[in-house]
Design an enzyme around this catalytic site. Structure first.
Site, PDB file in Angstrom:
ATOM      1  N   ARG A  23       0.840  -1.204   0.000  1.00 33.08           N
ATOM      2  CA  ARG A  23       0.000   0.000   0.000  1.00 33.08           C
ATOM      3  C   ARG A  23       0.875   1.254   0.000  1.00 33.08           C
ATOM      4  O   ARG A  23       0.562   2.250  -0.624  1.00 33.08           O
ATOM      5  CB  ARG A  23      -0.955   0.009   1.209  1.00 33.08           C
ATOM      6  CG  ARG A  23      -1.717   1.309   1.336  1.00 33.08           C
ATOM      7  CD  ARG A  23      -2.953   1.305   2.240  1.00 33.08           C
ATOM      8  NE  ARG A  23      -2.959   0.352   3.317  1.00 33.08           N
ATOM      9  CZ  ARG A  23      -2.286   0.470   4.456  1.00 33.08           C
ATOM     10  NH1 ARG A  23      -1.514   1.529   4.676  1.00 33.08           N
ATOM     11  NH2 ARG A  23      -2.375  -0.453   5.381  1.00 33.08           N
ATOM     12  N   ASP A  59      -9.410  18.300 -14.172  1.00 32.60           N
ATOM     13  CA  ASP A  59      -9.694  16.930 -14.605  1.00 32.60           C
ATOM     14  C   ASP A  59      -9.330  16.863 -16.089  1.00 32.60           C
ATOM     15  O   ASP A  59     -10.040  17.407 -16.930  1.00 32.60           O
ATOM     16  CB  ASP A  59     -11.178  16.613 -14.365  1.00 32.60           C
ATOM     17  CG  ASP A  59     -11.549  15.182 -14.760  1.00 32.60           C
ATOM     18  OD1 ASP A  59     -10.826  14.586 -15.587  1.00 32.60           O
ATOM     19  OD2 ASP A  59     -12.575  14.673 -14.264  1.00 32.60           O
ATOM     20  N   TYR A 111     -18.511  15.971 -15.394  1.00 34.55           N
ATOM     21  CA  TYR A 111     -18.815  14.539 -15.338  1.00 34.55           C
ATOM     22  C   TYR A 111     -19.867  14.318 -14.240  1.00 34.55           C
ATOM     23  O   TYR A 111     -19.723  14.823 -13.115  1.00 34.55           O
ATOM     24  CB  TYR A 111     -17.535  13.774 -15.005  1.00 34.55           C
ATOM     25  CG  TYR A 111     -17.760  12.316 -14.735  1.00 34.55           C
ATOM     26  CD1 TYR A 111     -18.239  11.480 -15.733  1.00 34.55           C
ATOM     27  CD2 TYR A 111     -17.518  11.773 -13.484  1.00 34.55           C
ATOM     28  CE1 TYR A 111     -18.471  10.135 -15.479  1.00 34.55           C
ATOM     29  CE2 TYR A 111     -17.736  10.426 -13.226  1.00 34.55           C
ATOM     30  CZ  TYR A 111     -18.219   9.621 -14.239  1.00 34.55           C
ATOM     31  OH  TYR A 111     -18.447   8.304 -13.983  1.00 34.55           O
ATOM     32  N   LYS A 164     -10.222   5.807 -18.897  1.00 33.30           N
ATOM     33  CA  LYS A 164     -10.585   6.283 -20.233  1.00 33.30           C
ATOM     34  C   LYS A 164      -9.365   6.218 -21.163  1.00 33.30           C
ATOM     35  O   LYS A 164      -8.873   5.148 -21.414  1.00 33.30           O
ATOM     36  CB  LYS A 164     -11.185   7.688 -20.099  1.00 33.30           C
ATOM     37  CG  LYS A 164     -12.188   7.837 -18.934  1.00 33.30           C
ATOM     38  CD  LYS A 164     -13.447   7.003 -19.108  1.00 33.30           C
ATOM     39  CE  LYS A 164     -14.312   6.928 -17.853  1.00 33.30           C
ATOM     40  NZ  LYS A 164     -14.686   8.178 -17.225  1.00 33.30           N
TER      41      LYS A 164
END
Ligand SMILES: *Cc1c(COP(=O)(O)O)cnc(C)c1O
Length: 371
Positions: free
Chosen positions: A55, A177, A107, A202
Protein backbone atom coordinates in the site's frame (compact mmCIF):
# COMPACT_ATOMS: atom_id res chain seq x y z
CA UNK A 1 16.42 -2.41 -5.85
CA UNK A 2 16.86 1.09 -7.16
CA UNK A 3 14.41 2.19 -9.86
CA UNK A 4 15.97 4.07 -12.69
CA UNK A 5 14.15 7.28 -13.38
CA UNK A 6 13.16 8.21 -16.88
CA UNK A 7 15.07 10.60 -18.99
CA UNK A 8 12.93 13.59 -19.81
CA UNK A 9 15.07 14.28 -22.86
CA UNK A 10 13.18 12.17 -25.37
CA UNK A 11 10.04 12.91 -27.34
CA UNK A 12 6.78 11.94 -25.64
CA UNK A 13 6.12 9.17 -28.21
CA UNK A 14 9.46 7.54 -27.40
CA UNK A 15 8.91 7.94 -23.70
CA UNK A 16 5.44 6.38 -23.86
CA UNK A 17 6.51 3.38 -25.96
CA UNK A 18 9.21 2.52 -23.43
CA UNK A 19 7.49 3.06 -20.09
CA UNK A 20 9.09 0.66 -17.64
CA UNK A 21 11.79 -0.56 -20.03
CA UNK A 22 15.52 -0.66 -19.21
CA UNK A 23 14.76 -1.19 -15.53
CA UNK A 24 15.58 -4.79 -14.88
CA UNK A 25 19.33 -5.35 -15.18
CA UNK A 26 19.13 -8.78 -13.54
CA UNK A 27 16.84 -10.43 -16.10
CA UNK A 28 16.76 -7.83 -18.87
CA UNK A 29 12.99 -8.25 -19.09
CA UNK A 30 11.56 -5.77 -21.60
CA UNK A 31 8.31 -5.31 -19.72
CA UNK A 32 7.87 -4.24 -16.15
CA UNK A 33 7.24 -7.30 -13.98
CA UNK A 34 4.06 -7.35 -11.94
CA UNK A 35 5.14 -7.39 -8.30
CA UNK A 36 2.26 -9.10 -6.56
CA UNK A 37 4.17 -9.39 -3.28
CA UNK A 38 2.39 -7.39 -0.60
CA UNK A 39 5.37 -7.36 1.74
CA UNK A 40 9.14 -7.08 1.40
CA UNK A 41 12.01 -8.61 3.34
CA UNK A 42 14.13 -6.28 5.44
CA UNK A 43 17.91 -6.88 5.31
CA UNK A 44 18.16 -6.28 9.04
CA UNK A 45 16.68 -4.24 11.86
CA UNK A 46 16.36 -0.60 10.84
CA UNK A 47 17.02 -1.28 7.15
CA UNK A 48 14.72 -1.47 4.14
CA UNK A 49 15.13 -2.12 0.43
CA UNK A 50 12.90 0.90 -0.03
CA UNK A 51 9.85 -1.36 -0.27
CA UNK A 52 8.07 -2.44 2.90
CA UNK A 53 4.39 -2.95 2.26
CA UNK A 54 2.55 -2.64 -1.02
CA UNK A 55 0.00 0.00 0.00
CA UNK A 56 2.93 2.27 0.80
CA UNK A 57 5.07 1.48 -2.22
CA UNK A 58 5.06 -1.15 -4.95
CA UNK A 59 7.66 -1.48 -7.73
CA UNK A 60 5.08 -1.88 -10.53
CA UNK A 61 3.02 1.04 -9.25
CA UNK A 62 6.14 3.12 -8.95
CA UNK A 63 6.83 2.70 -12.68
CA UNK A 64 3.39 3.94 -13.69
CA UNK A 65 3.37 6.73 -11.11
CA UNK A 66 6.72 8.04 -12.33
CA UNK A 67 5.47 7.88 -15.91
CA UNK A 68 2.33 9.84 -15.00
CA UNK A 69 4.44 12.54 -13.33
CA UNK A 70 6.69 12.86 -16.39
CA UNK A 71 3.76 12.94 -18.82
CA UNK A 72 1.94 15.72 -16.97
CA UNK A 73 5.19 17.45 -16.04
CA UNK A 74 4.52 17.27 -12.32
CA UNK A 75 6.75 16.49 -9.34
CA UNK A 76 4.76 13.50 -8.12
CA UNK A 77 2.26 11.11 -9.70
CA UNK A 78 -0.09 8.77 -7.85
CA UNK A 79 -2.09 5.85 -9.23
CA UNK A 80 -5.48 5.28 -7.60
CA UNK A 81 -8.16 2.61 -7.82
CA UNK A 82 -10.51 4.76 -9.94
CA UNK A 83 -11.00 8.27 -11.25
CA UNK A 84 -13.45 8.94 -8.44
CA UNK A 85 -10.94 7.86 -5.80
CA UNK A 86 -8.45 10.28 -7.42
CA UNK A 87 -10.99 13.09 -7.07
CA UNK A 88 -11.81 12.01 -3.53
CA UNK A 89 -8.12 12.01 -2.60
CA UNK A 90 -7.65 15.55 -3.86
CA UNK A 91 -10.79 16.81 -2.15
CA UNK A 92 -9.72 15.28 1.16
CA UNK A 93 -6.96 17.92 1.37
CA UNK A 94 -9.09 20.97 2.15
CA UNK A 95 -10.43 21.93 5.57
CA UNK A 96 -14.11 21.42 6.34
CA UNK A 97 -16.09 24.50 5.36
CA UNK A 98 -13.97 25.26 2.28
CA UNK A 99 -15.55 26.84 -0.74
CA UNK A 100 -14.89 25.30 -4.15
CA UNK A 101 -15.67 26.96 -7.49
CA UNK A 102 -16.31 24.36 -10.21
CA UNK A 103 -17.30 24.07 -13.88
CA UNK A 104 -21.06 23.48 -14.12
CA UNK A 105 -20.94 21.09 -17.08
CA UNK A 106 -19.11 18.30 -15.25
CA UNK A 107 -18.81 14.54 -15.34
CA UNK A 108 -22.04 13.37 -13.63
CA UNK A 109 -20.17 11.27 -11.06
CA UNK A 110 -18.13 14.28 -9.90
CA UNK A 111 -21.33 16.29 -9.57
CA UNK A 112 -22.89 13.48 -7.50
CA UNK A 113 -19.85 13.36 -5.22
CA UNK A 114 -19.84 17.14 -4.76
CA UNK A 115 -23.56 17.04 -3.88
CA UNK A 116 -22.73 14.43 -1.24
CA UNK A 117 -19.96 16.62 0.23
CA UNK A 118 -22.40 19.52 0.36
CA UNK A 119 -25.12 17.43 1.98
CA UNK A 120 -22.70 16.49 4.77
CA UNK A 121 -21.74 20.15 5.18
CA UNK A 122 -18.15 19.42 4.29
CA UNK A 123 -17.69 21.93 1.46
CA UNK A 124 -19.67 24.58 -0.32
CA UNK A 125 -19.72 24.47 -4.15
CA UNK A 126 -20.31 27.29 -6.59
CA UNK A 127 -20.88 26.26 -10.21
CA UNK A 128 -20.00 28.53 -13.11
CA UNK A 129 -20.38 28.32 -16.89
CA UNK A 130 -17.42 30.18 -18.33
CA UNK A 131 -14.33 32.28 -17.69
CA UNK A 132 -16.43 35.32 -16.77
CA UNK A 133 -18.14 33.18 -14.13
CA UNK A 134 -14.82 31.97 -12.72
CA UNK A 135 -13.52 35.55 -12.53
CA UNK A 136 -16.62 36.70 -10.70
CA UNK A 137 -16.97 33.80 -8.25
CA UNK A 138 -13.33 33.17 -7.24
CA UNK A 139 -12.73 35.28 -4.13
CA UNK A 140 -10.56 35.22 -1.01
CA UNK A 141 -13.08 32.71 0.36
CA UNK A 142 -12.28 30.19 -2.38
CA UNK A 143 -10.01 27.30 -1.40
CA UNK A 144 -9.93 25.57 -4.78
CA UNK A 145 -11.13 25.70 -8.34
CA UNK A 146 -12.14 22.53 -10.16
CA UNK A 147 -12.12 22.61 -13.96
CA UNK A 148 -13.07 20.19 -16.68
CA UNK A 149 -12.04 21.47 -20.10
CA UNK A 150 -13.49 20.67 -22.52
CA UNK A 151 -16.66 20.38 -20.47
CA UNK A 152 -18.68 17.20 -20.44
CA UNK A 153 -20.82 16.57 -22.46
CA UNK A 154 -21.13 19.99 -24.12
CA UNK A 155 -17.46 20.12 -25.11
CA UNK A 156 -16.89 23.79 -24.31
CA UNK A 157 -13.29 24.83 -23.70
CA UNK A 158 -12.28 27.28 -21.00
CA UNK A 159 -8.84 28.84 -20.71
CA UNK A 160 -6.90 27.20 -17.89
CA UNK A 161 -4.34 30.03 -18.05
CA UNK A 162 -6.98 32.71 -17.47
CA UNK A 163 -8.59 30.82 -14.60
CA UNK A 164 -5.16 30.29 -13.03
CA UNK A 165 -4.66 34.08 -13.04
CA UNK A 166 -7.97 34.61 -11.22
CA UNK A 167 -7.22 31.81 -8.74
CA UNK A 168 -3.66 32.92 -7.94
CA UNK A 169 -4.92 36.39 -7.10
CA UNK A 170 -6.91 34.82 -4.29
CA UNK A 171 -4.51 31.99 -3.34
CA UNK A 172 -6.91 29.30 -4.50
CA UNK A 173 -5.59 25.95 -5.75
CA UNK A 174 -6.42 24.98 -9.33
CA UNK A 175 -7.40 21.36 -10.00
CA UNK A 176 -7.99 20.16 -13.56
CA UNK A 177 -9.69 16.93 -14.61
CA UNK A 178 -7.67 16.23 -17.76
CA UNK A 179 -9.40 12.95 -18.66
CA UNK A 180 -10.80 14.13 -22.03
CA UNK A 181 -7.72 15.75 -23.58
CA UNK A 182 -4.90 13.78 -21.92
CA UNK A 183 -1.42 15.31 -21.55
CA UNK A 184 -0.88 14.80 -25.29
CA UNK A 185 -3.29 17.64 -26.06
CA UNK A 186 -3.19 19.72 -22.89
CA UNK A 187 -0.77 19.89 -19.95
CA UNK A 188 -2.59 21.84 -17.24
CA UNK A 189 0.42 21.99 -14.87
CA UNK A 190 2.40 23.82 -17.57
CA UNK A 191 -0.48 26.31 -17.75
CA UNK A 192 -0.23 27.02 -14.02
CA UNK A 193 -2.60 24.47 -12.46
CA UNK A 194 -1.57 22.84 -9.16
CA UNK A 195 -3.08 19.38 -9.48
CA UNK A 196 -4.24 17.24 -12.41
CA UNK A 197 -6.55 14.29 -12.02
CA UNK A 198 -7.50 11.59 -14.53
CA UNK A 199 -9.94 8.83 -14.89
CA UNK A 200 -7.26 6.53 -16.32
CA UNK A 201 -10.17 4.20 -17.08
CA UNK A 202 -10.59 6.28 -20.23
CA UNK A 203 -7.80 7.30 -22.66
CA UNK A 204 -4.76 6.46 -20.52
CA UNK A 205 -5.90 2.83 -20.11
CA UNK A 206 -7.55 2.99 -23.50
CA UNK A 207 -9.13 -0.46 -23.86
CA UNK A 208 -12.26 -0.45 -21.68
CA UNK A 209 -10.74 -3.18 -19.51
CA UNK A 210 -9.34 -1.24 -16.57
CA UNK A 211 -10.73 1.00 -13.81
CA UNK A 212 -8.02 3.40 -12.63
CA UNK A 213 -7.31 6.96 -11.57
CA UNK A 214 -4.35 9.30 -11.43
CA UNK A 215 -3.37 12.38 -9.45
CA UNK A 216 -0.37 14.46 -10.47
CA UNK A 217 0.88 17.37 -8.36
CA UNK A 218 3.02 20.20 -9.65
CA UNK A 219 4.90 20.62 -6.39
CA UNK A 220 6.73 17.99 -4.39
CA UNK A 221 5.19 19.30 -1.19
CA UNK A 222 1.57 18.93 -2.36
CA UNK A 223 2.39 15.57 -3.99
CA UNK A 224 3.93 14.21 -0.79
CA UNK A 225 0.93 15.28 1.26
CA UNK A 226 -1.39 13.56 -1.24
CA UNK A 227 0.83 10.47 -1.18
CA UNK A 228 0.72 10.42 2.60
CA UNK A 229 -3.09 10.53 2.54
CA UNK A 230 -3.26 7.87 -0.18
CA UNK A 231 -1.12 5.50 1.87
CA UNK A 232 -3.21 6.28 4.94
CA UNK A 233 -6.59 5.82 3.29
CA UNK A 234 -5.62 3.02 0.91
CA UNK A 235 -7.31 3.48 -2.50
CA UNK A 236 -4.13 2.60 -4.41
CA UNK A 237 -4.09 0.89 -7.82
CA UNK A 238 -3.38 -2.86 -7.67
CA UNK A 239 -0.12 -4.17 -9.22
CA UNK A 240 -1.94 -5.99 -12.00
CA UNK A 241 -3.96 -2.90 -12.87
CA UNK A 242 -0.77 -0.81 -12.82
CA UNK A 243 0.66 -3.17 -15.39
CA UNK A 244 -2.47 -2.87 -17.56
CA UNK A 245 -2.20 0.90 -17.33
CA UNK A 246 1.47 0.81 -18.38
CA UNK A 247 0.54 -1.40 -21.30
CA UNK A 248 -2.27 0.96 -22.32
CA UNK A 249 -0.15 4.09 -22.06
CA UNK A 250 2.52 2.71 -24.38
CA UNK A 251 0.14 3.24 -27.33
CA UNK A 252 -1.53 6.44 -26.09
CA UNK A 253 0.05 8.64 -28.71
CA UNK A 254 -0.92 6.44 -31.67
CA UNK A 255 -4.43 6.02 -30.32
CA UNK A 256 -4.99 9.73 -29.70
CA UNK A 257 -4.00 10.51 -33.28
CA UNK A 258 -6.63 8.13 -34.63
CA UNK A 259 -9.28 9.09 -32.05
CA UNK A 260 -8.88 12.70 -33.12
CA UNK A 261 -8.86 11.99 -36.85
CA UNK A 262 -12.03 9.91 -36.48
CA UNK A 263 -13.74 12.54 -34.32
CA UNK A 264 -12.99 15.21 -36.92
CA UNK A 265 -14.39 13.01 -39.71
CA UNK A 266 -17.52 12.14 -37.70
CA UNK A 267 -18.06 15.80 -36.71
CA UNK A 268 -17.82 16.85 -40.36
CA UNK A 269 -20.32 14.18 -41.38
CA UNK A 270 -22.77 15.05 -38.59
CA UNK A 271 -22.61 18.76 -39.42
CA UNK A 272 -23.83 17.98 -42.95
CA UNK A 273 -26.58 15.52 -41.99
CA UNK A 274 -30.13 16.92 -42.08
CA UNK A 275 -31.16 14.86 -39.02
CA UNK A 276 -28.67 16.72 -36.84
CA UNK A 277 -29.53 20.00 -35.14
CA UNK A 278 -26.16 20.93 -33.68
CA UNK A 279 -22.65 19.44 -33.33
CA UNK A 280 -20.37 20.13 -30.37
CA UNK A 281 -16.73 19.45 -31.21
CA UNK A 282 -13.89 21.73 -30.14
CA UNK A 283 -11.66 20.56 -33.02
CA UNK A 284 -9.33 18.53 -30.80
CA UNK A 285 -9.49 15.15 -29.15
CA UNK A 286 -11.78 12.18 -29.64
CA UNK A 287 -14.98 13.32 -27.92
CA UNK A 288 -17.96 15.03 -29.51
CA UNK A 289 -21.66 15.50 -28.88
CA UNK A 290 -24.60 16.31 -31.11
CA UNK A 291 -28.27 17.15 -30.87
CA UNK A 292 -30.67 15.19 -33.01
CA UNK A 293 -33.61 17.05 -34.61
CA UNK A 294 -36.21 14.44 -33.77
CA UNK A 295 -35.70 13.60 -30.12
CA UNK A 296 -38.34 10.87 -30.37
CA UNK A 297 -36.18 8.93 -32.83
CA UNK A 298 -33.23 8.39 -30.47
CA UNK A 299 -34.26 4.89 -29.43
CA UNK A 300 -34.69 3.84 -33.06
CA UNK A 301 -31.44 5.51 -34.07
CA UNK A 302 -29.46 3.67 -31.38
CA UNK A 303 -31.09 0.37 -32.33
CA UNK A 304 -29.81 0.65 -35.89
CA UNK A 305 -26.18 1.26 -34.97
CA UNK A 306 -23.97 -1.80 -35.19
CA UNK A 307 -20.39 -0.49 -35.11
CA UNK A 308 -20.98 2.13 -32.42
CA UNK A 309 -21.86 0.50 -29.12
CA UNK A 310 -24.51 2.12 -26.95
CA UNK A 311 -22.64 2.22 -23.65
CA UNK A 312 -21.30 4.58 -21.01
CA UNK A 313 -17.63 5.54 -20.80
CA UNK A 314 -15.14 6.76 -23.37
CA UNK A 315 -11.53 6.72 -24.49
CA UNK A 316 -11.27 3.08 -25.55
CA UNK A 317 -10.29 1.62 -28.92
CA UNK A 318 -13.95 0.91 -29.77
CA UNK A 319 -16.40 3.71 -30.57
CA UNK A 320 -19.12 4.26 -27.99
CA UNK A 321 -22.26 6.36 -28.04
CA UNK A 322 -23.79 7.57 -24.79
CA UNK A 323 -27.11 9.15 -23.90
CA UNK A 324 -26.04 11.50 -21.07
CA UNK A 325 -29.62 12.22 -19.95
CA UNK A 326 -30.13 8.67 -18.64
CA UNK A 327 -26.51 7.51 -18.33
CA UNK A 328 -23.48 9.61 -17.37
CA UNK A 329 -25.41 12.68 -16.24
CA UNK A 330 -28.61 11.16 -14.82
CA UNK A 331 -27.70 12.36 -11.32
CA UNK A 332 -27.89 16.02 -12.30
CA UNK A 333 -31.47 17.26 -11.74
CA UNK A 334 -33.45 17.64 -14.99
CA UNK A 335 -34.15 21.37 -14.70
CA UNK A 336 -30.50 22.10 -13.95
CA UNK A 337 -29.21 19.94 -16.81
CA UNK A 338 -31.58 21.47 -19.31
CA UNK A 339 -30.91 25.03 -18.13
CA UNK A 340 -27.32 24.81 -19.36
CA UNK A 341 -28.01 22.93 -22.57
CA UNK A 342 -27.81 19.27 -21.58
CA UNK A 343 -31.16 18.53 -23.20
CA UNK A 344 -32.77 15.12 -23.97
CA UNK A 345 -31.91 15.42 -27.68
CA UNK A 346 -28.16 15.19 -26.92
CA UNK A 347 -25.97 12.19 -27.70
CA UNK A 348 -22.26 11.90 -26.90
CA UNK A 349 -19.73 10.03 -29.00
CA UNK A 350 -16.31 8.66 -28.12
CA UNK A 351 -14.65 7.76 -31.40
CA UNK A 352 -12.48 4.66 -31.28
CA UNK A 353 -9.65 3.73 -33.61
CA UNK A 354 -11.76 1.98 -36.29
CA UNK A 355 -11.78 3.14 -39.92
CA UNK A 356 -13.64 6.46 -40.15
CA UNK A 357 -15.54 5.26 -43.28
CA UNK A 358 -17.13 2.52 -41.20
CA UNK A 359 -18.08 4.90 -38.41
CA UNK A 360 -19.68 7.35 -40.82
CA UNK A 361 -21.38 4.50 -42.69
CA UNK A 362 -22.85 3.22 -39.43
CA UNK A 363 -24.27 6.63 -38.49
CA UNK A 364 -25.58 7.18 -42.03
CA UNK A 365 -27.35 3.82 -42.03
CA UNK A 366 -28.96 4.53 -38.65
CA UNK A 367 -30.20 7.96 -39.79
CA UNK A 368 -31.57 6.49 -43.03
CA UNK A 369 -33.42 3.84 -41.07
CA UNK A 370 -35.50 6.48 -39.27
CA UNK A 371 -38.84 6.93 -40.89
C1 LIG B 1 -15.15 8.58 -15.93
C2 LIG B 1 -14.77 9.93 -15.45
C3 LIG B 1 -14.47 10.15 -14.10
C4 LIG B 1 -14.60 9.06 -13.06
O1 LIG B 1 -13.64 8.07 -13.24
P1 LIG B 1 -13.83 6.51 -12.84
O2 LIG B 1 -12.56 5.90 -13.33
O3 LIG B 1 -15.04 6.03 -13.56
O4 LIG B 1 -13.99 6.46 -11.37
C5 LIG B 1 -14.06 11.42 -13.73
N1 LIG B 1 -13.96 12.42 -14.62
C6 LIG B 1 -14.25 12.24 -15.93
C7 LIG B 1 -14.12 13.37 -16.87
C8 LIG B 1 -14.67 10.99 -16.38
O5 LIG B 1 -14.97 10.82 -17.67
Amino acid sequence: MEQEFYSKNVQTDTFLAQIGNHQNPVTGSINTPIYFSTTYEHPTLGESTGYDYTRTKNPTREVVENALAVLENGAIGLATSSGMSAIQLVFSQFPVGSQIVASRDLYGGSYRYFKELEKQNIYQFIYVDDEVGFEKEITDNTAAVFIETPTNPLMREVSIEKIVVFAKKHNAKVIVDNTFYTPLIQRPLDLGADIVIHSATKYLGGHNDLLAGAVIAKSKEVGEQLGYTLNTTGAVLSPFDCWLLIRGMKTLSLRMERHEKNAQAVATFLTSDPNVKEVFYPGRGGMLSFKIKNEGSIKEFLRHLSIFTFAESLGGVESLITYPTTQTHADIPKELRESYGLTPDLLRISTGIEASEDLIGDLKFAFESLN
